[in-house]
Design an enzyme around this catalytic site. Sequence first.
Site, PDB file in Angstrom:
ATOM      1  N   ASP A  38      -6.556  -6.379  -6.042  1.00 17.17           N
ATOM      2  CA  ASP A  38      -6.170  -5.236  -6.876  1.00 17.17           C
ATOM      3  C   ASP A  38      -6.165  -5.607  -8.356  1.00 17.17           C
ATOM      4  OD1 ASP A  38      -5.789  -3.634  -4.691  1.00 17.17           O
ATOM      5  OD2 ASP A  38      -3.621  -3.891  -4.603  1.00 17.17           O
ATOM      6  N   GLN A  45       0.834  -1.199   0.000  1.00 19.50           N
ATOM      7  CA  GLN A  45       0.000   0.000   0.000  1.00 19.50           C
ATOM      8  C   GLN A  45       0.870   1.251   0.000  1.00 19.50           C
ATOM      9  OE1 GLN A  45      -3.161   1.575  -0.762  1.00 19.50           O
ATOM     10  NE2 GLN A  45      -3.393  -0.549  -0.155  1.00 19.50           N
ATOM     11  N   GLU A  68     -10.506   1.994   2.931  1.00 18.98           N
ATOM     12  CA  GLU A  68     -10.695   1.448   1.583  1.00 18.98           C
ATOM     13  C   GLU A  68     -10.530  -0.079   1.605  1.00 18.98           C
ATOM     14  OE1 GLU A  68      -7.625   2.709  -1.055  1.00 18.98           O
ATOM     15  OE2 GLU A  68      -8.768   2.246  -2.871  1.00 18.98           O
TER      16      GLU A  68
END
Lengths: 427, 427
Positions: free
Chosen positions: B353, B251, B319
């Site tokens: 992702d 991240q 998120e």
Amino acid sequence: MEIIQVDERISLRRDPETGNEDTQAIVDEIIAAIRKDGDEALRAYTKKLDGAELDALFVTETERLKAYEALDDTVISALQQAIINIRDFHERQRSQSWMTTKEDGTMLGQQVTPLDAVGVYVPGGKAAYPSTILMDVIPAQVANVGQIIMTSPPDTSGLLHPAVVVAASELGVEQIVKAGGAQAIAALAYGTESVPAVDKIVGPGNSFVALAKRAVYGHVDIDMIAGPSEIVVIADDTARADYVAADLLSQAEHEERATAIVVTPSKPLADKVVEEVDRQLEDLPRAAIARKALDDYGAIYLTANMNQAVDVVNQLAPEHVEVLVAEPFHYLGKIRHAGAIFLGENSAETVGDYFAGTNHVLPTNGTARFSSPLTVDDFIKKSSIIHYSREALETNAKMIASLARVEGFEAHARAVEIRKKGASEHE
Amino acid sequence: MEIIQVDERISLRRDPETGNEDTQAIVDEIIAAIRKDGDEALRAYTKKLDGAELDALFVTETERLKAYEALDDTVISALQQAIINIRDFHERQRSQSWMTTKEDGTMLGQQVTPLDAVGVYVPGGKAAYPSTILMDVIPAQVANVGQIIMTSPPDTSGLLHPAVVVAASELGVEQIVKAGGAQAIAALAYGTESVPAVDKIVGPGNSFVALAKRAVYGHVDIDMIAGPSEIVVIADDTARADYVAADLLSQAEHEERATAIVVTPSKPLADKVVEEVDRQLEDLPRAAIARKALDDYGAIYLTANMNQAVDVVNQLAPEHVEVLVAEPFHYLGKIRHAGAIFLGENSAETVGDYFAGTNHVLPTNGTARFSSPLTVDDFIKKSSIIHYSREALETNAKMIASLARVEGFEAHARAVEIRKKGASEHE
């Protein structure tokens, strides 16, 4: 009303009302004051702007009882039946959480959770809008929102209209704040000592309310900034001119900026509608408003045929469409852009505004091209769920890492590869 | 990374990046130029800002063939498998039109229609983000959007990255405009001679793109203005510190403003994660960025127990959440606010992702309290359907009229009553 032959693309779009800089400055000042001084500021603005000095910020049990006494029984029964209808329709919109599994152990899904807290703004002043309460509160309740806080500006004696109090009470809304304007929006967005902060604010309002909603948007969610109301009636020569005229007037009486349009291939109908509008305007209480709206934004568009009439509707993407033709269902699938579609001669817009069960909070100003009526989905949110098994990770690690590396994200690739290595250590 | 004992409410919220006034002025000027001069302005800005003089505005067939030749076969296969996975997941989100009928002839329903045209913005520059294309285009395709126009800034030789061209080609995207920045957003919103105007623009971008999206919002719809990416890892003492550290770094490598947080009741794990982060940072290509992000926005929160850890997650509404604990599914229902929830030690965020099938476009900056991942629903809109029979109208006319009159709308009441009268004339 003018009769216009359609020969090019037409549009309903107008620049949104943004208010002037003075209004914005006042709204900003009010929001800052509520954030700083909470209840004290809320009371002060209610005194200053609504002329009401409040004992209690919230509607009391006594006020509820008095509201029931003051309201006509027919209205109470009508509210009760409308609530049943609206709840029945919205319950069919409920979304479920779901999961899907694969043989390699992968589980993917979507978890649905209601919003924790929602604020419902109800305009006040001299008019009462109990239907607003039904349309905004019921979908939130069906979504299982944890806390619903309603707010509406009191009159100078510190009271809300009986119809507003009864509508909220029939729905079981426990917290009704007697405050309006930007001060109410700020209280809902940021919370005060007695008003809980919410996650989303819904409901219409004047330009102060609209600017305040725009200002707090992002910190909380909002429904929309609604524009003036719109109706487009598609009619063929089987349509009754008196019905068409009545529906145009029901839209035009809202406000001077309201839009009321007929689209028809029938010149005889067009002529009769013009006459009927004039006739029905004669004894209408809000005739001045309706006449101004029709002069400025009303029109009867003549088309070559019904297909062109439907094209015009799709170009306009109006809030409400009425289909007053011999075979209304034939045109349903052809109407691609509209907030609500009323089919057939008995489906007056009024039926949907108050009673049938669908929501009257609808996209305006051409936004039906990409927006929807208010639904239960506006009061829930989703979370994606991802569970990968060791097998799924091992099988796919190489592909996943290659996608991360093509984007230049080495740490993303390593987060997968360290697990592949970790997994083999387990064995 | 700092280890912090949790003793009060914490928040991820930061003021959104709005850019400075200079940027806003440039964006406004660009939008005005595109509206005025169309393609000519689009080419001029692409020359000025991207240094590319274009022959064709759109990616050509030859460029597509060359892109396939330039791209590694593993990446192509990985893209193909990711497309299958993402399409499979999103097909489960499809909404259907529905109707409900009553014995009195009433029909109410909800008609679902796809958007006519959608623009997908894909960032360019030195990096390539094929995953963005998959995540934005696939839900639009599953929704049956009529026209999908992609746009991405070219390099100085006028080309897009091969991975971007291949990803779009694998999805069958026919129109790829070689333009970026505010000029691309303006072209999509208002159309030019060769770029069709769209109804909605999705996709991430730099501050020029974000300001341009904000400026055209209302005229068209937009997805969101995304903030910096965030991960919160909930871990107990069964979690592997090397996995936790790898995920924090995946991240943190995004950008210096990225947030990476661990919440754990285990002090020993917290200590080991700090060590592991330092170790893994040693040979990470984007170590400088990741280190800065962890210094500024990284933290390890120590909680009294797992329940408090979940409370912290709900306060943060991040998120991404990873649940790296012995029984991850036990905590799923307790997590109320999160964009995506990754359950168990093999479910690295990277998996979601790029590959698993869920969407990576997720709410940031605490907006998971009221916002959802990008879904097929973001590319459809609904219209309410109302059909009232003569019987339904006659039965309910009195109640409907009473509700209209309590709001002061006489013409609304008359639009119903004229039909009741009209109906009796039919008999």
